[in-house]
Design a protein around this motif. Structure first.
Motif, PDB file in Angstrom:
ATOM      1  N   VAL A 242     -31.159  37.684  37.109  1.00  0.00           N
ATOM      2  CA  VAL A 242     -31.436  38.460  38.317  1.00  0.00           C
ATOM      3  C   VAL A 242     -30.141  38.969  38.955  1.00  0.00           C
ATOM      4  O   VAL A 242     -29.997  40.155  39.239  1.00  0.00           O
ATOM      5  CB  VAL A 242     -32.240  37.636  39.336  1.00  0.00           C
ATOM      6  N   THR A 243     -29.200  38.057  39.171  1.00  0.00           N
ATOM      7  CA  THR A 243     -27.943  38.447  39.824  1.00  0.00           C
ATOM      8  C   THR A 243     -26.703  37.924  39.102  1.00  0.00           C
ATOM      9  O   THR A 243     -25.596  38.203  39.545  1.00  0.00           O
ATOM     10  CB  THR A 243     -27.913  37.947  41.280  1.00  0.00           C
ATOM     11  N   ARG A 244     -26.868  37.160  38.040  1.00  0.00           N
ATOM     12  CA  ARG A 244     -25.704  36.599  37.345  1.00  0.00           C
ATOM     13  C   ARG A 244     -25.108  37.636  36.412  1.00  0.00           C
ATOM     14  O   ARG A 244     -25.536  37.796  35.262  1.00  0.00           O
ATOM     15  CB  ARG A 244     -26.071  35.336  36.572  1.00  0.00           C
TER      16      ARG A 244
ATOM     17  N   GLY B  58     -28.282  33.603  27.662  1.00  0.00           N
ATOM     18  CA  GLY B  58     -27.769  34.079  28.938  1.00  0.00           C
ATOM     19  C   GLY B  58     -26.596  35.018  28.827  1.00  0.00           C
ATOM     20  O   GLY B  58     -26.316  35.778  29.768  1.00  0.00           O
TER      21      GLY B  58
ATOM     22  N   PHE C 243     -29.905  38.486  47.364  1.00  0.00           N
ATOM     23  CA  PHE C 243     -30.240  37.631  46.231  1.00  0.00           C
ATOM     24  C   PHE C 243     -31.245  38.286  45.289  1.00  0.00           C
ATOM     25  O   PHE C 243     -32.104  37.633  44.702  1.00  0.00           O
ATOM     26  CB  PHE C 243     -30.743  36.274  46.726  1.00  0.00           C
ATOM     27  N   THR C 244     -31.121  39.623  45.177  1.00  0.00           N
ATOM     28  CA  THR C 244     -31.920  40.394  44.228  1.00  0.00           C
ATOM     29  C   THR C 244     -30.980  41.261  43.396  1.00  0.00           C
ATOM     30  O   THR C 244     -29.797  41.406  43.708  1.00  0.00           O
ATOM     31  CB  THR C 244     -32.933  41.304  44.954  1.00  0.00           C
ATOM     32  N   THR C 245     -31.527  41.861  42.341  1.00  0.00           N
ATOM     33  CA  THR C 245     -30.717  42.762  41.529  1.00  0.00           C
ATOM     34  C   THR C 245     -30.261  43.968  42.344  1.00  0.00           C
ATOM     35  O   THR C 245     -29.147  44.479  42.142  1.00  0.00           O
ATOM     36  CB  THR C 245     -31.520  43.228  40.302  1.00  0.00           C
TER      37      THR C 245
ATOM     38  N   GLY D 260     -25.861  36.237  45.236  1.00  0.00           N
ATOM     39  CA  GLY D 260     -26.045  34.917  44.661  1.00  0.00           C
ATOM     40  C   GLY D 260     -25.764  34.898  43.169  1.00  0.00           C
ATOM     41  O   GLY D 260     -25.193  35.835  42.609  1.00  0.00           O
ATOM     42  N   ASN D 261     -26.210  33.838  42.524  1.00  0.00           N
ATOM     43  CA  ASN D 261     -25.906  33.623  41.115  1.00  0.00           C
ATOM     44  C   ASN D 261     -27.141  33.085  40.405  1.00  0.00           C
ATOM     45  O   ASN D 261     -27.219  31.922  40.046  1.00  0.00           O
ATOM     46  CB  ASN D 261     -24.737  32.631  40.994  1.00  0.00           C
ATOM     47  N   PHE D 262     -28.116  33.977  40.207  1.00  0.00           N
ATOM     48  CA  PHE D 262     -29.378  33.598  39.598  1.00  0.00           C
ATOM     49  C   PHE D 262     -29.491  34.218  38.213  1.00  0.00           C
ATOM     50  O   PHE D 262     -29.401  35.445  38.078  1.00  0.00           O
ATOM     51  CB  PHE D 262     -30.553  34.040  40.468  1.00  0.00           C
ATOM     52  N   PRO D 263     -29.689  33.393  37.171  1.00  0.00           N
ATOM     53  CA  PRO D 263     -29.740  33.916  35.801  1.00  0.00           C
ATOM     54  C   PRO D 263     -30.799  34.991  35.645  1.00  0.00           C
ATOM     55  O   PRO D 263     -31.937  34.836  36.097  1.00  0.00           O
ATOM     56  CB  PRO D 263     -30.080  32.673  34.968  1.00  0.00           C
TER      57      PRO D 263
ATOM     58  N   GLN E 206     -27.886  38.531  28.298  1.00  0.00           N
ATOM     59  CA  GLN E 206     -28.614  38.819  29.532  1.00  0.00           C
ATOM     60  C   GLN E 206     -27.657  39.193  30.655  1.00  0.00           C
ATOM     61  O   GLN E 206     -27.874  40.163  31.388  1.00  0.00           O
ATOM     62  CB  GLN E 206     -29.442  37.596  29.925  1.00  0.00           C
TER      63      GLN E 206
END
Length: 268
Positions: free
Chosen positions: A221-223, A50, A134-136, A216-219, A53
């Motif tokens: 995608v948005t983290r 991660g 909640f998207t890139t 948001g905070n999605f690995p 990433q």
């Protein structure tokens, strides 16, 4: 005899102490980060799933946000600097609002505008099935929203300081407005554009609040890296320090590599 002020390069001695304190205030936190970095476990922390990433996502999203800011911010700066229309002062004030607006509020504003039930987002979803939050893409938009004022201010200042006699000369030689802008104005303000782009990229790279609220905070995608630092700090402080160091190094490399441009074309 040479006065103390002259020996200090024209700087009044009374300013030296607060200047030194200001320098220490800015540098000591970075020194603390370097001192507390677990150098022996650096490789292990960097190889954690991660990390690369998040770094890749941060660099790509900050780059795209900077490109978006260039496409929209340079024309906006030109309007602010050259247009003689009523309301320019108000427009300039509105453009700089993201500088003082808490990033979380900016993210909420984007959500209310572009969310699935937002003022514009509801029509995008109804017509095209597009949901931005909640998207890139939301990461890029959030970073561009908070970073664009840096670019606009830098480019507007460069435009105001540019010698307009060159543009007038081009016009008298038959060059159209677009040709004059592309061949004369842009080269004149190139250092300002470079400065704004670097500051814009650096600001986008470190964006946290608006990204978290809107994307948001999605690995994967948005983290981004700032989000990864915050998340890791709760469970593994040493890993968070390593991530913070990595983000610091990337920021310093970007600023140092382009220093000669964003300070006005001097030697790096």
């Amino acid at each position: 005899m040479t006065s103390p002020e002259r020996r200090a390069g024209g700087i009044p001695p009374v300013l030296l102490l607060p200047a030194a304190l200001g320098l220490l205030f800015l540098l000591l936190p970075l020194v603390a980060l370097l001192v507390r970095t677990p150098w022996g476990d650096l490789g292990a922390h960097l190889s954690t799933p991660g990390v690369l990433q998040a770094l890749r996502l941060s660099l790509v999203s900050a780059g795209l946000a900077t490109l978006l800011c260039l496409l929209l911010g340079v024309p906006l700066a030109w309007v602010l600097a050259r247009a003689e229309v009523p309301g320019t002062r108000l427009l300039r004030a509105l453009v700089t609002v993201p500088l003082v607006l808490p990033p979380v509020v900016g993210g909420l504003a984007l959500l209310l505008l572009l969310g699935r039930r937002g003022l514009v987002g509801q029509h995008l979803y109804a017509a095209f099935g597009v949901s931005l939050p909640f998207t890139t893409a939301a990461v890029v938009l959030a970073e561009a929203f908070v970073a664009m004022p840096f670019l606009v201010i830098a480019v507007e200042g460069a435009l105001r300081g540019a010698d307009r006699r060159y543009e007038d000369a081009a016009a008298t030689l038959g060059a159209g407005r677009w040709t004059t802008f592309r061949r004369v104005t842009l080269p004149l303000v190139a250092p300002g554009i470079s400065a704004g782009a670097v500051l814009c990229f650096a600001r986008a790279l470190g964006e946290f609040g608006a990204t978290l609220t809107f994307a948001g905070n999605f690995p994967g995608v948005t983290r981004t890296m700032p989000l990864a630092v915050y998340l890791t700090l709760e469970s593994d402080p040493e890993a968070a320090i390593v991530l913070a160091l990595l983000l610091l190094l990337v920021s310093v490399v970007v600023l140092v590599a382009l220093r000669g441009r964003w300070v006005g074309g001097g030697t790096p």
